[in-house]
Design an enzyme around this catalytic site. Structure first.
Site, mmCIF file in Angstrom:
data_model
loop_
_atom_site.group_PDB
_atom_site.id
_atom_site.type_symbol
_atom_site.label_atom_id
_atom_site.label_comp_id
_atom_site.label_asym_id
_atom_site.label_seq_id
_atom_site.Cartn_x
_atom_site.Cartn_y
_atom_site.Cartn_z
ATOM 1 N N ALA A 197 -1.836 -2.204 2.508
ATOM 2 C CA ALA A 197 -2.634 -2.371 1.286
ATOM 3 C C ALA A 197 -4.031 -2.860 1.636
ATOM 4 N N MET A 256 -2.168 -8.082 -3.303
ATOM 5 C CA MET A 256 -2.572 -8.795 -2.086
ATOM 6 C C MET A 256 -3.447 -10.009 -2.390
ATOM 7 N N TYR A 284 -16.158 -4.326 4.592
ATOM 8 C CA TYR A 284 -14.800 -3.848 4.883
ATOM 9 C C TYR A 284 -14.460 -4.085 6.362
ATOM 10 N N GLY A 337 0.816 -1.219 0.000
ATOM 11 C CA GLY A 337 0.000 0.000 0.000
ATOM 12 C C GLY A 337 0.844 1.261 0.000
ATOM 13 N N GLN A 396 -2.304 6.897 0.805
ATOM 14 C CA GLN A 396 -2.041 8.038 1.700
ATOM 15 C C GLN A 396 -1.005 7.681 2.768
ATOM 16 N N GLU A 433 -13.338 0.966 12.174
ATOM 17 C CA GLU A 433 -14.552 0.406 11.560
ATOM 18 C C GLU A 433 -14.933 -0.933 12.195
ATOM 19 N N TYR A 481 -14.324 -9.239 -3.282
ATOM 20 C CA TYR A 481 -12.979 -8.716 -3.550
ATOM 21 C C TYR A 481 -12.383 -8.090 -2.287
ATOM 22 N N SER A 519 -9.875 0.077 0.711
ATOM 23 C CA SER A 519 -10.074 0.785 1.983
ATOM 24 C C SER A 519 -11.354 1.607 2.034
ATOM 25 N N THR A 532 -8.576 -1.137 11.952
ATOM 26 C CA THR A 532 -9.392 0.080 11.815
ATOM 27 C C THR A 532 -10.495 0.190 12.857
ATOM 28 N N ARG A 588 -5.260 12.454 1.064
ATOM 29 C CA ARG A 588 -6.401 11.573 1.246
ATOM 30 C C ARG A 588 -7.080 11.317 -0.097
ATOM 31 N N THR A 596 1.603 3.187 -2.346
ATOM 32 C CA THR A 596 1.090 4.264 -3.203
ATOM 33 C C THR A 596 -0.091 4.994 -2.558
ATOM 34 N N LYS A 656 -11.569 -6.605 7.768
ATOM 35 C CA LYS A 656 -10.461 -6.102 8.593
ATOM 36 C C LYS A 656 -10.429 -6.798 9.964
HETATM 37 P P1 NAP Z 1 -5.479 4.196 0.652
HETATM 38 O O1 NAP Z 1 -4.983 5.582 0.418
HETATM 39 O O2 NAP Z 1 -6.774 3.772 0.056
HETATM 40 O O3 NAP Z 1 -4.332 3.212 0.136
HETATM 41 C C1 NAP Z 1 -4.574 1.840 -0.062
HETATM 42 C C2 NAP Z 1 -3.343 1.231 -0.687
HETATM 43 O O4 NAP Z 1 -3.590 -0.167 -0.873
HETATM 44 C C3 NAP Z 1 -2.991 1.799 -2.083
HETATM 45 O O5 NAP Z 1 -1.597 1.846 -2.203
HETATM 46 C C4 NAP Z 1 -3.575 0.750 -3.022
HETATM 47 O O6 NAP Z 1 -2.941 0.683 -4.274
HETATM 48 C C5 NAP Z 1 -3.256 -0.507 -2.221
HETATM 49 N N1 NAP Z 1 -4.066 -1.660 -2.641
HETATM 50 C C6 NAP Z 1 -5.404 -1.767 -2.733
HETATM 51 N N2 NAP Z 1 -5.749 -3.002 -3.135
HETATM 52 C C7 NAP Z 1 -4.591 -3.690 -3.327
HETATM 53 C C8 NAP Z 1 -4.282 -5.003 -3.754
HETATM 54 N N3 NAP Z 1 -5.237 -5.873 -4.076
HETATM 55 N N4 NAP Z 1 -2.981 -5.369 -3.837
HETATM 56 C C9 NAP Z 1 -1.996 -4.487 -3.541
HETATM 57 N N5 NAP Z 1 -2.228 -3.215 -3.124
HETATM 58 C C10 NAP Z 1 -3.510 -2.830 -3.023
HETATM 59 O O7 NAP Z 1 -5.571 3.870 2.203
HETATM 60 P P2 NAP Z 1 -4.934 4.655 3.444
HETATM 61 O O8 NAP Z 1 -5.910 5.690 3.904
HETATM 62 O O9 NAP Z 1 -3.531 5.007 3.156
HETATM 63 O O10 NAP Z 1 -4.983 3.515 4.559
HETATM 64 C C11 NAP Z 1 -3.909 2.594 4.704
HETATM 65 C C12 NAP Z 1 -4.414 1.345 5.392
HETATM 66 O O11 NAP Z 1 -4.934 1.673 6.671
HETATM 67 C C13 NAP Z 1 -5.549 0.627 4.669
HETATM 68 O O12 NAP Z 1 -5.376 -0.748 4.906
HETATM 69 C C14 NAP Z 1 -6.790 1.120 5.360
HETATM 70 O O13 NAP Z 1 -7.826 0.167 5.237
HETATM 71 C C15 NAP Z 1 -6.293 1.276 6.775
HETATM 72 N N6 NAP Z 1 -6.926 2.301 7.587
HETATM 73 C C16 NAP Z 1 -7.047 3.573 7.122
HETATM 74 C C17 NAP Z 1 -7.597 4.546 7.940
HETATM 75 C C18 NAP Z 1 -7.730 5.966 7.487
HETATM 76 O O14 NAP Z 1 -8.497 6.721 8.112
HETATM 77 N N7 NAP Z 1 -6.993 6.400 6.475
HETATM 78 C C19 NAP Z 1 -8.025 4.212 9.235
HETATM 79 C C20 NAP Z 1 -7.868 2.893 9.677
HETATM 80 C C21 NAP Z 1 -7.304 1.943 8.863
HETATM 81 P P3 NAP Z 1 -3.400 1.599 -5.513
HETATM 82 O O15 NAP Z 1 -2.683 2.915 -5.315
HETATM 83 O O16 NAP Z 1 -2.913 0.833 -6.685
HETATM 84 O O17 NAP Z 1 -4.883 1.736 -5.437
HETATM 85 O O1 G4F Z 2 -14.739 9.401 4.737
HETATM 86 P P1 G4F Z 2 -15.499 8.135 4.847
HETATM 87 O O2 G4F Z 2 -15.795 7.418 3.588
HETATM 88 O O3 G4F Z 2 -14.697 7.233 5.881
HETATM 89 P P2 G4F Z 2 -15.109 5.952 6.739
HETATM 90 O O4 G4F Z 2 -16.288 5.264 6.180
HETATM 91 O O5 G4F Z 2 -15.212 6.391 8.162
HETATM 92 O O6 G4F Z 2 -13.850 5.020 6.521
HETATM 93 C C1 G4F Z 2 -12.525 5.531 6.632
HETATM 94 O O7 G4F Z 2 -12.109 5.444 7.965
HETATM 95 C C2 G4F Z 2 -11.988 4.104 8.473
HETATM 96 C C3 G4F Z 2 -11.545 4.220 9.929
HETATM 97 O O8 G4F Z 2 -12.664 4.323 10.764
HETATM 98 C C4 G4F Z 2 -10.971 3.375 7.625
HETATM 99 F F1 G4F Z 2 -10.779 2.116 8.109
HETATM 100 C C5 G4F Z 2 -11.445 3.311 6.196
HETATM 101 O O9 G4F Z 2 -10.455 2.666 5.399
HETATM 102 C C6 G4F Z 2 -11.633 4.736 5.691
HETATM 103 O O10 G4F Z 2 -10.363 5.348 5.633
HETATM 104 O O11 G4F Z 2 -16.892 8.399 5.577
HETATM 105 C C7 G4F Z 2 -16.941 9.017 6.853
HETATM 106 C C8 G4F Z 2 -18.406 9.296 7.219
HETATM 107 C C9 G4F Z 2 -19.314 8.064 7.048
HETATM 108 O O12 G4F Z 2 -20.168 8.014 8.139
HETATM 109 C C10 G4F Z 2 -20.092 8.339 5.791
HETATM 110 O O13 G4F Z 2 -21.393 7.750 5.760
HETATM 111 O O14 G4F Z 2 -18.907 10.271 6.308
HETATM 112 C C11 G4F Z 2 -20.187 9.860 5.873
HETATM 113 N N1 G4F Z 2 -20.452 10.511 4.596
HETATM 114 C C12 G4F Z 2 -21.440 11.419 4.376
HETATM 115 N N2 G4F Z 2 -21.446 11.813 3.099
HETATM 116 C C13 G4F Z 2 -19.816 10.316 3.438
HETATM 117 C C14 G4F Z 2 -20.430 11.132 2.487
HETATM 118 N N3 G4F Z 2 -18.739 9.529 3.122
HETATM 119 C C15 G4F Z 2 -18.293 9.574 1.846
HETATM 120 N N4 G4F Z 2 -17.192 8.815 1.526
HETATM 121 N N5 G4F Z 2 -18.870 10.339 0.883
HETATM 122 C C16 G4F Z 2 -19.962 11.141 1.155
HETATM 123 O O15 G4F Z 2 -20.482 11.834 0.268
#
Ligand code: NAP
Ligand code: G4F
Length: 325
Positions: A86, A64, A153, A9, A13, A132, A100, A89, A130, A188, A11, A157
């Site tokens: 990765a 993955m 999701y 992952g 955020q 979640e 998937y 997400s 997460t 992001r 590439t 996780k």
């Molecule tokens: P992100 O920006 O969506 O990055 C996901 C990464 O996973 C990208 O590099 C993507 O590659 C890669 N990926 C997706 N499917 C893949 C596959 N099948 N094989 C190999 N690589 C794959 O996510 P992030 O926000 O940086 O989050 C990083 C991790 O933390 C994720 O596992 C996410 O679920 C978890 N997480 C995020 C948050 C949050 O708030 N950001 C909170 C809790 C947990 P491409 O660039 O090719 O798409």
């Molecule tokens: O920004 P979201 O899509 O993030 P969400 O669903 O909280 O998930 C993110 O955080 C998780 C950690 O708790 C990570 F594990 C996961 O990979 C991801 O990074 O939505 C946040 C909230 C939700 O309640 C959603 O229903 O915003 C609400 N929302 C309202 N309008 C929306 C929208 N979400 C999105 N994406 N787009 C909307 O237009």
């Protein structure tokens, strides 16, 4: 001895911030990138092409969902530390692609753990878990809170979370699960709600749009700054004894209030520009996430410092600068 880290992952955020952090710390960094018909390296290319990182950052193709490529990358990179970031997400997408999502997020972690067990059992492993996973359980949520995922999701996780703990208990791997609450940044993904809002603010300010359409405005999230959270991931792998940690700010904010913060940063009234449409709502929602990161504070010395209002401001400023080119 130079330490070697493998980041899946890279590439994404978090992967890009973590790669920068580890390179600054003197690591040799290896990253897994997906093959695709067009390049998806916008976040990592500036780091990869920086002359200061020449020869210290290597990218490997893999996926993955493909064990062979994971075994190969483990053998080639011979990592001391592995960060499994990765994932598919996006929570809303997981309802459309549950199978998937389970393959990449749940089975993917198991494929990687198994590749490590068989080829690099001394490597330390970080699993990107997460908030979640807590889903419907009321806040504040911490490491011992009951899990009740509300999306494919979250369920995938949770499988990976328990697989990580199982590999630690069964095979004595140094494997940890970081339960991170939402963290955002100018890097992001554009369809997550914070970035969708800050990009809209920039577009409206530039006269290119007049409104943004969102789903549930009542949802509460605990939003922190991604750059600080990758430091917490690294600290989790530096402990004498492996353990699982929540990273969070401890402050909950509704989507509505985040919109107010982002729009008011440029002197706009969010109520004049935000519309809602049920098509952005989820079949089952997570109403309120608010984390208690006291264990990370006590044992890792980690604490979030950027407030959600500061975060909204810095994301809006960057999106305005990006639009201006
Ligand atoms: P992100 O920006 O969506 O990055 C996901 C990464 O996973 C990208 O590099 C993507 O590659 C890669 N990926 C997706 N499917 C893949 C596959 N099948 N094989 C190999 N690589 C794959 O996510 P992030 O926000 O940086 O989050 C990083 C991790 O933390 C994720 O596992 C996410 O679920 C978890 N997480 C995020 C948050 C949050 O708030 N950001 C909170 C809790 C947990 P491409 O660039 O090719 O798409
Ligand atoms: O920004 P979201 O899509 O993030 P969400 O669903 O909280 O998930 C993110 O955080 C998780 C950690 O708790 C990570 F594990 C996961 O990979 C991801 O990074 O939505 C946040 C909230 C939700 O309640 C959603 O229903 O915003 C609400 N929302 C309202 N309008 C929306 C929208 N979400 C999105 N994406 N787009 C909307 O237009």
């Amino acid at each position: 001895m130079t330490k070697r880290a493998l980041i899946t992952g890279i590439t994404g955020q978090d992967g890009s911030y973590l790669a920068e952090l580890l390179l600054e710390k003197g690591y040799e960094v290896h990253g897994l990138v997906r093959r695709s018909s067009s390049f998806n390296r916008g976040r990592i290319d500036p780091i990869y092409l920086d002359p200061a990182n020449q020869g210290r950052l290597t990218l490997h193709y893999g996926d993955m969902t493909d064990s062979t490529s994971l075994i190969n990358v483990v053998r080639e990179s011979r990592p001391d530390e592995v960060y499994n970031l990765a994932a598919q997400s996006h929570v809303a997408v997981s309802f459309e692609m549950p199978e998937y999502t389970a393959s990449a997020d749940a089975m993917g972690a198991i494929r990687l753990l198994e590749a490590l067990r068989q080829n690099a059992p001394e490597a330390r492993f970080y699993q990107a878990s997460t908030s979640e996973m807590f889903g419907l359980t009321p806040p504040p949520q911490h490491e011992d809170t009951h899990f009740h995922p509300r999306s494919p999701y979250g369920a995938a996780k949770l499988h990976a979370h328990w697989a990580t703990i199982n590999y630690r208990e069964a095979y004595d791997l140094y494997a940890v699960s970081g339960i991170l609450f939402n963290h955002e940044s100018p890097r992001r993904g554009e369809s997550f709600v914070t970035r969708k809002i800050t990009r809209a603010v920039a577009a409206i300010t530039a006269g290119r749009a007049t409104s943004v359409t969102l789903g549930n405005l009542d949802a509460v999230r605990d939003w922190g700054y991604a750059k600080e959270y990758v430091e917490g991931m690294w600290r989790m792998l530096q402990q004498d004894v492996p353990g699982d940690y929540v990273l969070a700010t401890g402050v909950g904010t509704t989507v509505r209030d985040f919109a107010e913060m982002a729009f008011s940063h440029v002197g706009l009234d969010w109520r004049e520009h935000v519309e809602t449409d049920a098509r952005f709502e989820r079949p089952s929602e997570v109403p309120e996430l608010l984390g208690d990161a006291s264990r990370a504070a006590a044992e890792l010395g980690w604490k979030a410092t950027t407030t959600v209002r500061q975060l909204a401001g810095l994301m809006v400023d960057t999106d305005i600068a990006l639009l201006q080119g």
